[in-house]
Enzyme design. Structure first.
Site, PDB file in Angstrom:
ATOM      1  CD  GLN B 220      -2.821  -1.130   2.480  1.00 58.95           C
ATOM      2  OE1 GLN B 220      -2.974  -2.169   3.103  1.00 58.95           O
ATOM      3  NE2 GLN B 220      -3.405  -0.005   2.855  1.00 58.95           N
ATOM      4  NE  ARG B 367     -13.400  -0.016   4.323  1.00 59.27           N
ATOM      5  CZ  ARG B 367     -13.917  -0.527   3.242  1.00 59.27           C
ATOM      6  NH1 ARG B 367     -13.951  -1.804   3.058  1.00 59.27           N
ATOM      7  NH2 ARG B 367     -14.436   0.251   2.319  1.00 59.27           N
ATOM      8  CB  CYS B 368      -9.894   3.056  11.021  1.00 62.32           C
ATOM      9  SG  CYS B 368      -8.680   2.370  12.156  1.00 62.32           S
ATOM     10  CD  GLU B 737      -9.078   4.146   6.190  1.00 61.49           C
ATOM     11  OE1 GLU B 737      -8.860   5.214   6.761  1.00 61.49           O
ATOM     12  OE2 GLU B 737      -8.196   3.360   5.849  1.00 61.49           O
TER      13      GLU B 737
END
Lengths: 292, 783, 168
Positions: B220, B367-368, B737
């Site tokens: 990523q 996911r945050c 997110e």
């Protein structure tokens, strides 16, 4: 992710299968649909040195229905059973959609599932409720055995190394008014049962229970039929009071273990709730057929 | 229905994704799809113990397996000074264990062979003698004075990693002491794993002849990974080419550097052949970075009217064997200090203590934005407790305490400057969509009939877009991001960014941003990410930072193009540049609107017909250092019913209204929300990495680590309010997110609401049926 | 040892996407890897090791199965269809088109498996309800989309295929 190496045979006849079994004994494993065995081999929890793929034995993938009962070949896939129409055996169609997931059902077989003998597997509970027996063949003999005797222990069956499970035989129910439910608590689709309860009830014209079968998944080291509870039902009128009584009884049968899926107490309670719900639905269904 | 990429003025439109034509054909190019000539495969031997001393490793049997080329152990790495690697959190992590292992499935040896099967065969034949040691699994036990010391390599001789605090402790204590109402709750957010469907992997391809290492990796953050690799391996950075191909989901899992990556690089350097390593699902879940494992206690002070006076939070953070969190370096607990949420607390104090245990290392921002899910879950849960205590509707307690829209930019007591928001409007929209009054009426009726029905609200504020360089860095590298745009002579463009999407749709949305700035269509702008030889440096895609950072860079790079283009346009229009204006699609001569030229004419002129003395070409690069973070918010309402027989919870309604500022592509935003909600649902109900008392991972695969299928996933209803970010070039805030951050509290608040008439204020996630049933049982509510 | 290993491999012939192909496979080679690595069709993905995720779904004699849980040798003389075979004459299959039109994919990793399951689903049941679709795709995990737009895409395709029946 990659199984250990093995030798692979795809015999075309049972005789060839027997020959291979004689040659390799318990080094060999029989491969049917592979949906239990191959995952174990991929994780190397199983590492047979010989695989005997019986997938080409066409005669084991069909069913015959007679006045005495239904005989299903061990290689019948879950999906085939799910989509077959056998009005006398509604429990089969009730149970099949709960097995694993739709893709696994396209490949997995009823015989393979039984031979794997997972205590939480759905077919074990359902077929015990139906009073099924299995046909086991080897070069020297064919024997029939009540499914109850077939399940010996956790992942252990009465199959001997030279034997093959060939057919599953379900006796015809006592009356045509046969109703069934399969209730399963799963944490998500594809999960084995936290608790599974298979119920089949055949009613006489007057509404008394002529025959009852209750099978349980994940409530013991092997799938089992709740005979005490079944006997409470037989000969009596199906009423809410009786249902309450038998569901209490059902929750006392078996010997569930406390684990990540819930405590023994929880599982017993689920068995009670499912028997009560299943029988209540059956009662309702029967009443609606009566009024119609 | 979505519209084609050839649409003009694409910003804000539901443009069909440009990446999809290859992906629906199965022609994406994911890591494991890449095959190089002479490629070898690697597999790892892992520890069966959570805590054990390694006494001996014997490799002779393993070397007998045909096709085995090399086996690497920690001892080999030690000689190269590579047996440990730095983590992004400033700790260090063993690459291959030496001395002792500290978690089950820890990497102990690496086998490289001609095939994957041979590598796995050899792994099985590596003989390792262990002397088991007492494992420490519980983070509280790890802090006890007599706890076994896990990290013998550190100078500090206990299992405490860090203490971090923020806010005014004394003022907070004083305010709590003088508050007429105080509620306190212990809230645990258990260990979970992002578990994208594609596991992590890499191919290291070192060419001895050129001295260049090409490293294909599921990353990523390819640029940051190149820098880390240069620092760890000693290879010159320009001789490392990182390619992050199509990625099958990341969710934070593909941010860190993992031991398998380092081993494959070492092996390729040694063997001069490409070495592929793709982890199995079990390896993915059991060893790569987990998230959460936060054990939080919060106290809220309030007046009798429910106006909050103070917030105090104490947290134990279980990091496992190594602090491998991927937080910005100055933030060991990430942005947890967003914990005051959407509410105007006059004072607050938060502290976090990090702890080592014999579990897999982490934890990432799943996911945050960093630790924002934990913070949001905590405040949204405890505000619910306050509402219960004061017998106020959960919507009302929120309204009374929201930061009001006129307070923005709002200075939070824990140090953040919230950019914008209209929390009342967002909440009202959610209540309207769900028909809250009607829902409460239904609830009352069904309750009267004996049903357990609950409604939960969560009105969260996120903090994303790390971040401004004065505050944010990773290992010293400032957290800006970048975009380079080249307009070709025929008026088509290629743009490259420092981010790396994993399904978020950048190939479409960034094309929309750029095209909209330049009077082009999204079809005319090709977006490329993930190749460090071509893309400008950036910190990557995670923590909802792509749109706030690279999205800003894209808009500003486009505006830089426009600055030059206007000069060329003036030349073409034969007027002075001062007499040219941009009308949103073309450059027009002021007062003469029929005289206008578009980007294609300007682009051609940039290469063929330039004003005297102008440098040819039409390109721009922008490194965008955002002046602030962005603060998306949302209001979620959940309705649930509990089965009194089984303890199963059914989510009957779920309305999510998000405010992510300017919307680039509503279809993509909705998609992001659906996905995030489903992961939030998983976290609330099913997903948990549990360990037994010996440190055995009880959920190392998809049989036990339960992620929702289409059957469990509820039906989502979405809505939106739009409050642009005042400082972002196009006003966008990021959205990927928010739904994962905001939804867990909504589910749990709903379950608590169903049970609150019986005195329940908290239930622990994940809400497995048996767990809910146990609560019912205790309350005498079972069927 | 090398030569013994060589002997263990056998020729596997499949009709894949209508084309007869063959390759050598060890008995333990999983069909998913045979398709990906021996036949070079990488659209079929592998996402787990427990027969859970369905990223590897292909049609085996027309039925969707998890190709990570079938041996390549079991596929000998059988018909396999993968995502690469869905498009005909440069025209996307209605399901591929519907996934694109309805944002039924994000990272795209589960998509080929999801598509193959959906193709079989619509063949058996051309007008599925939302519940039938959700159950029908429950052997395929998606972590990105929350399934909402996948369900929408399948529904959309079912409507369009009703108008213009398409073949697989």
């Amino acid at each position: 992710m990659f199984p250990s190496a093995f030798e692979y045979y795809a015999p075309k006849t049972l005789d060839e299968v027997y020959g291979l079994l004689a040659q390799y004994g318990d080094e060999a494993k029989i491969l049917a649909g592979g949906q239990s065995l191959l995952p174990m081999m991929k994780l190397r929890l199983a590492a047979p040195s010989v695989l005997i793929d019986i997938g080409s034995l066409g005669q084991l993938s069909s069913a015959t229905e007679t006045a005495e009962g239904l005989s299903m070949g061990a290689l019948m896939r879950h999906k085939t059973i799910e989509t077959s129409h056998w009005p006398h055996y509604p429990l089969l169609r009730e149970t099949a959609p709960w097995i694993a997931d739709p893709l696994v059902r396209n490949r997995g077989t009823i015989g393979g599932s039984l031979a794997h003998a997972d205590p939480a597997a759905d077919w074990g509970a359902a077929l015990l409720a139906l009073g099924a027996s299995v046909q086991i063949e080897s070069r020297d003999r064919i024997r029939h055995m009540a499914l109850e005797e077939f399940f010996v222990d956790l992942y252990t069956t009465a199959l001997e190394p030279q034997e093959v499970l060939t057919r599953i035989v379900i006796p015809v129910p006592a009356t045509a008014a046969t109703f069934a439910r399969y209730l399963k608590l799963e944490r998500k689709v594809g999960d084995f049962a936290v608790v599974g309860v298979a119920i089949t009830v055949s009613l006489a014209i007057d509404g008394t229970v002529a025959q009852a079968g209750i099978g349980m998944a994940a409530m013991s080291g092997v799938p089992f039929a709740a005979h005490q509870t079944e006997s409470l039902l037989v000969g009596r009128q199906l009423t809410p009071a009786l249902i309450k009584e038998v569901s209490e009884s059902a929750s006392q049968e078996g010997d569930p273990e406390s684990d990540r899926r819930g405590s023994a107490e929880y599982k017993r309670s689920m068995a009670r709730v499912f028997v009560e719900r299943g029988l209540s639905q059956i009662l309702q269904q029967w009443e609606s057929t009566q009024s119609a | 229905m979505a519209i084609e990429a050839t649409e003009t003025r694409p910003l804000g439109k539901a443009i069909k994704r440009k990446e999809d034509p290859r992906l629906v054909r199965g022609q994406g190019r994911y890591l494991d799809d890449i095959v190089l000539p002479g490629m070898l495969y690697m597999a790892l031997a892992r520890s069966p113990y959570a805590h054990a001393r390694i006494k001996e490793i014997r490799l002779d049997q393993a070397y007998q397996v045909p096709g085995v080329k090399a086996i690497l152990t920690g001892a080999d790495l030690e000689k190269m000074n590579l047996s440990w690697m730095p983590t992004l959190a400033g700790d260090r992590q063993m690459v291959l264990a030496t001395g002792k292992v500290l978690f089950q499935y820890q990497e102990v040896a690496a086998v490289v062979a001609e095939s994957r099967a041979a590598a796995e065969d050899a792994v099985q034949l590596i003989e390792i003698d262990y002397e088991p040691l007492a494992p420490v699994v519980d983070p509280y036990a790890a802090l006890k004075a007599d706890a076994p010391l896990l990290r013998e390599d550190r100078d500090q001789k206990d299992n405490h990693i860090f203490h971090w605090e923020v806010g005014d402790r004394k003022a907070t204590d004083d305010a709590l002491a003088s508050s007429p109402v105080v509620v306190k709750e212990f809230i645990r957010m258990p260990r979970v794993h992002p578990a994208p469907v594609e596991p992590c992997g890499c191919i290291a391809d070192y060419q001895k002849a050129t001295g260049k290492l090409t490293w294909y990796v599921t990353s990523q953050a390819p640029h940051a990974h190149r820098t880390v690799l240069a620092l760890v391996s000693g290879l010159p950075e320009h001789m490392i080419h990182v390619i992050s191909p199509d990625i099958g989901g990341g969710f934070g899992n593909k941010v860190p550097v993992y031991p398998g990556y380092v081993c494959s690089v070492v092996m390729s350097l040694q063997l001069g052949r490409p070495v592929k390593w793709v982890e199995t699902r079990t390896e993915n879940i059991a060893t790569t970075n987990f998230a959460r494992d936060y054990h939080m206690t919060a106290e809220i002070g309030a007046t009798q009217e429910g106006i909050v006076t103070a917030l105090k939070v104490a947290t134990i953070a279980d990091h496992g064997a190594f602090d491998a969190a991927a937080d910005p370096s100055k933030f060991p607990a990430g942005l947890f200090s967003i914990v005051t949420g959407s509410y105007d607390f006059p004072v607050a104090f938060a502290e976090v203590d990090g702890v080592y245990t014999n579990k897999a290392p982490g934890g990432v921002a799943y996911r945050c934005s960093f630790r924002v899910t934990e913070a949001s879950y905590l405040i949204e849960r405890v505000m619910n407790t306050l509402a219960l205590k004061l017998n106020l509707d959960p919507a009302e307690i929120r309204r009374r305490n929201f930061i009001r829209s006129e307070q923005f930019p709002y200075q939070s007591p824990l140090g953040w400057t919230y950019d914008s928001g209209n929390y009342d409007a967002t909440l009202n929209e959610a209540l309207k969509l769900v028909d809250y009054e009607q829902l409460r009426k239904q609830q009352a009726e069904r309750r009267a009939g004996g049903e357990l029905v609950g409604i939960g609200i969560s009105t969260f504020t996120e903090i994303v877009g790390a971040g401004p360089s004065n505050t944010f860095d990773i290992l010293g590298i400032k957290m800006f991001d970048s975009c380079e745009i080249r307009i070709h002579p025929t008026g088509k463009a290629i743009a490259r960014l420092g981010t790396r999407h994993q399904g978020q749709g950048h190939e479409t949305t960034f094309a929309q941003v750029i095209a909209d700035e330049l009077g082009m269509t999204a079809a005319d702008v090709l977006i490329e990410e993930g190749d460090t030889d071509t893309a400008p440096y950036g910190l990557g895609t995670y923590a909802s930072r792509s749109t706030p950072t690279a999205g800003g860079a894209a808009a500003l790079a486009a505006r830089r193009i426009r600055q030059k283009a206007i000069q060329i346009a003036a030349h073409l229009l034969e007027v002075s540049p001062d007499d040219v204006e941009w009308n949103g699609e073309k450059f027009a001569a002021k007062g003469l609107e029929s005289r206008a030229v578009g980007m294609s004419e300007v682009a051609l002129a940039a290469y063929t017909n330039l004003p005297e003395g102008m440098e040819p070409g039409l390109e721009a690069t922008y490194y965008y250092d955002p002046p602030n973070l962005t603060f998306p918010n949302g209001a979620y309402v959940a309705m649930v019913a509990i089965d009194r027989g089984t303890g199963e919870v059914k989510v009957e309604r779920f309305v999510a209204v998000d405010d992510c500022g300017t919307v680039i592509n509503p279809m993509v935003v909705d998609g992001q929300v659906h996905g995030g909600l489903t992961e939030g649902f998983g976290i609330a109900f099913m997903q948990e990495i549990a360990y037994d008392e010996d440190g055995n991972n009880l959920a190392p695969n998809f049989m036990e680590y339960l992620v929702p299928t289409a059957v469990e996933a509820p039906h989502w209803e979405t809505g939106r309010t739009v409050t642009p970010s005042p400082h972002h070039p196009i006003g966008a805030k990021g959205v990927g997110e928010s739904p994962n951050v905001g939804s867990p509290a909504a589910f749990v608040n709903a379950v608590v609401d169903a049970l609150s008439p019986y005195g329940v204020t908290n239930v622990e996630i994940p809400l497995f049926p048996w767990k809910v049933w146990n609560v019912l049982k205790e309350l005498g509510l079972t069927q | 040892m090398e030569s013994r290993k060589e002997d263990a491999r056998r020729m596997v012939s499949v009709t894949i996407n209508g084309e007869m192909r063959q390759g050598l496979a060890e008995p333990r080679t999983l069909l998913a890897y045979f398709i990906r690595e021996t036949l070079g069709l990488t659209g079929t993905h592998v996402g787990c090791d427990t027969t859970s995720c369905g990223a590897c779904t292909v049609l085996f004699d027309g039925e969707p199965v998890k190709s990570c849980t079938v041996l390549a040798v079991q596929a000998d003389q059988h018909q396999i269809d993968t995502v690469e075979g869905l498009e005909t004459d440069n025209v996307l299959h209605p399901l591929q088109q519907a996934f694109w039109d309805n944002h039924g994919l994000q990272c795209g990793f589960c998509t080929p498996g999801m598509l193959m399951t959906s193709v079989a689903l619509l063949q058996k049941n051309p007008h599925p309800t939302e519940s039938e679709i959700r159950h029908g795709i429950s052997g395929n995990l998606c972590r990105c989309t929350g399934y909402v737009n996948i369900v929408k895409a399948i529904t959309d395709a079912s409507h369009k295929m009703q108008k213009e029946p398409a073949e697989v």
